[in-house]
Design an enzyme around this catalytic site. Structure first.
Site, short mmCIF file in Angstrom:
data_model
loop_
_atom_site.label_atom_id
_atom_site.label_comp_id
_atom_site.label_asym_id
_atom_site.label_seq_id
_atom_site.Cartn_x
_atom_site.Cartn_y
_atom_site.Cartn_z
N GLY A 68 4.63 -4.33 -11.07
CA GLY A 68 3.87 -3.12 -10.86
C GLY A 68 4.12 -2.60 -9.46
O GLY A 68 4.49 -3.37 -8.56
N GLN A 73 2.30 2.13 -1.95
CA GLN A 73 3.15 1.04 -1.48
C GLN A 73 4.52 1.53 -1.00
O GLN A 73 5.24 0.76 -0.37
CB GLN A 73 3.33 -0.01 -2.58
CG GLN A 73 2.06 -0.78 -2.89
CD GLN A 73 2.30 -1.84 -3.92
OE1 GLN A 73 2.24 -1.58 -5.12
NE2 GLN A 73 2.60 -3.05 -3.47
N CYS A 126 1.58 -9.96 -4.04
CA CYS A 126 1.70 -8.51 -3.87
C CYS A 126 2.97 -8.20 -3.09
O CYS A 126 3.26 -8.88 -2.10
CB CYS A 126 0.47 -7.97 -3.14
SG CYS A 126 0.51 -6.19 -2.83
N LEU A 127 3.68 -7.19 -3.51
CA LEU A 127 4.90 -6.80 -2.82
C LEU A 127 4.62 -6.30 -1.41
O LEU A 127 5.52 -6.34 -0.55
CB LEU A 127 5.63 -5.71 -3.61
CG LEU A 127 6.11 -6.10 -5.01
CD1 LEU A 127 6.76 -4.92 -5.70
CD2 LEU A 127 7.06 -7.29 -4.95
N HIS A 168 -4.80 -4.71 -10.48
CA HIS A 168 -4.12 -4.83 -9.19
C HIS A 168 -3.55 -3.48 -8.75
O HIS A 168 -3.76 -3.05 -7.60
CB HIS A 168 -3.00 -5.87 -9.30
CG HIS A 168 -2.24 -6.12 -8.05
ND1 HIS A 168 -2.28 -7.32 -7.37
CD2 HIS A 168 -1.40 -5.33 -7.31
CE1 HIS A 168 -1.51 -7.25 -6.29
NE2 HIS A 168 -0.96 -6.04 -6.24
N GLU A 169 -2.85 -2.80 -9.65
CA GLU A 169 -2.21 -1.54 -9.27
C GLU A 169 -3.22 -0.42 -9.08
O GLU A 169 -3.08 0.40 -8.16
CB GLU A 169 -1.15 -1.14 -10.31
CG GLU A 169 -0.02 -2.14 -10.46
CD GLU A 169 0.65 -2.52 -9.14
OE1 GLU A 169 0.71 -1.67 -8.23
OE2 GLU A 169 1.09 -3.67 -9.04
N HIS A 172 -4.84 -0.64 -5.71
CA HIS A 172 -4.02 -0.07 -4.63
C HIS A 172 -4.37 1.40 -4.39
O HIS A 172 -4.35 1.87 -3.25
CB HIS A 172 -2.53 -0.17 -4.97
CG HIS A 172 -1.87 -1.43 -4.50
ND1 HIS A 172 -1.87 -1.82 -3.18
CD2 HIS A 172 -1.18 -2.37 -5.18
CE1 HIS A 172 -1.20 -2.96 -3.06
NE2 HIS A 172 -0.77 -3.32 -4.25
#
Length: 214
Positions: A68, A73, A126-127, A168-169, A172
């Site tokens: 995702g 991000q 997480c990226l 999660h997304e 963000h």
């Protein structure tokens, strides 16, 4: 006039990002864009530019690799995210985590609400927080309401790992990182995860590191 200027600014920012080609640079924790509530998408990007941006998000997510990616991000404060999970995991992980394949999806202006009171806790990364993972207890099942990239309504219930990705997304887009919801005693480097806590569930980590699970 102000709204037009803001739209132009966002479009220019996206054009600038896309001009470099290839995967987009991923913003790391500490950048204020990750802590702001993203602006609802309301035509700030023309359809052709939106299509290019969504494709760049897909390419960036695959290259990272991740399952995702949200627009903040990559430094763009719009309520847009993409998800996709081929779920290449062993059967024991699939069963324990409810991880099943998810096709590529674009989520525009998503929001979620819990379905039932069930909670599930697993290690999550997480990226934008590279090199670390921590256990996060999340709703086991959620209802997602959104639009896709063509403006079509999305109203769907997600369970298991797909529900975790959706939460999660969407978080963000509200300026929330997974660490805000994590059990910090569980925090582990990538090396420690590989050596110690690669099991399908975090029960052993909870016992050894001294934290509770739902």
């Amino acid at each position: 006039m102000g709204a037009l200027s803001e739209h132009a600014s966002l479009a220019e920012r996206v054009e600038e990002l896309l001009a470099a080609g290839g995967p987009l640079p991923i913003v790391a924790a500490g950048d204020p864009v990750l802590r702001r509530v993203a602006e609802p998408f309301d035509g700030q990007l023309e359809p052709a530019l939106l299509t290019r941006f969504v494709e760049a998000l897909r390419v960036t997510m695959h290259a990272a690799p991740g399952v995702g990616l949200a627009a903040p991000q990559v430094g763009v404060g719009l309520r847009i995210a993409v998800i996709e999970d081929p779920a290449p995991v062993p059967d024991e992980v699939r069963v324990a985590r409810g991880r099943v394949p998810q096709p590529f999806r674009v989520l525009v202006n998503p929001r979620y609400e819990p379905v039932g009171a069930g909670r599930a806790a697993f290690y999550e990364g997480c990226l934008s927080v590279p090199g670390w993972q921590a256990v996060v207890a999340r709703h086991a099942e959620v209802r997602l309401v959104a639009r896709d990239e063509h403006g079509r309504a999305v109203d769907e219930v997600f369970a298991g790992w797909p529900a975790r990705i959706v939460q999660h997304e969407t978080d963000h887009l509200d300026g929330t990182l997974y660490l805000d919801r994590a059990e910090l005693r569980s925090l582990a480097s990538g090396e420690a995860m590989a050596a110690l806590w690669a099991q399908p569930t975090p029960e052993r980590a909870a016992a050894a590191l001294g934290f509770d699970l739902p």
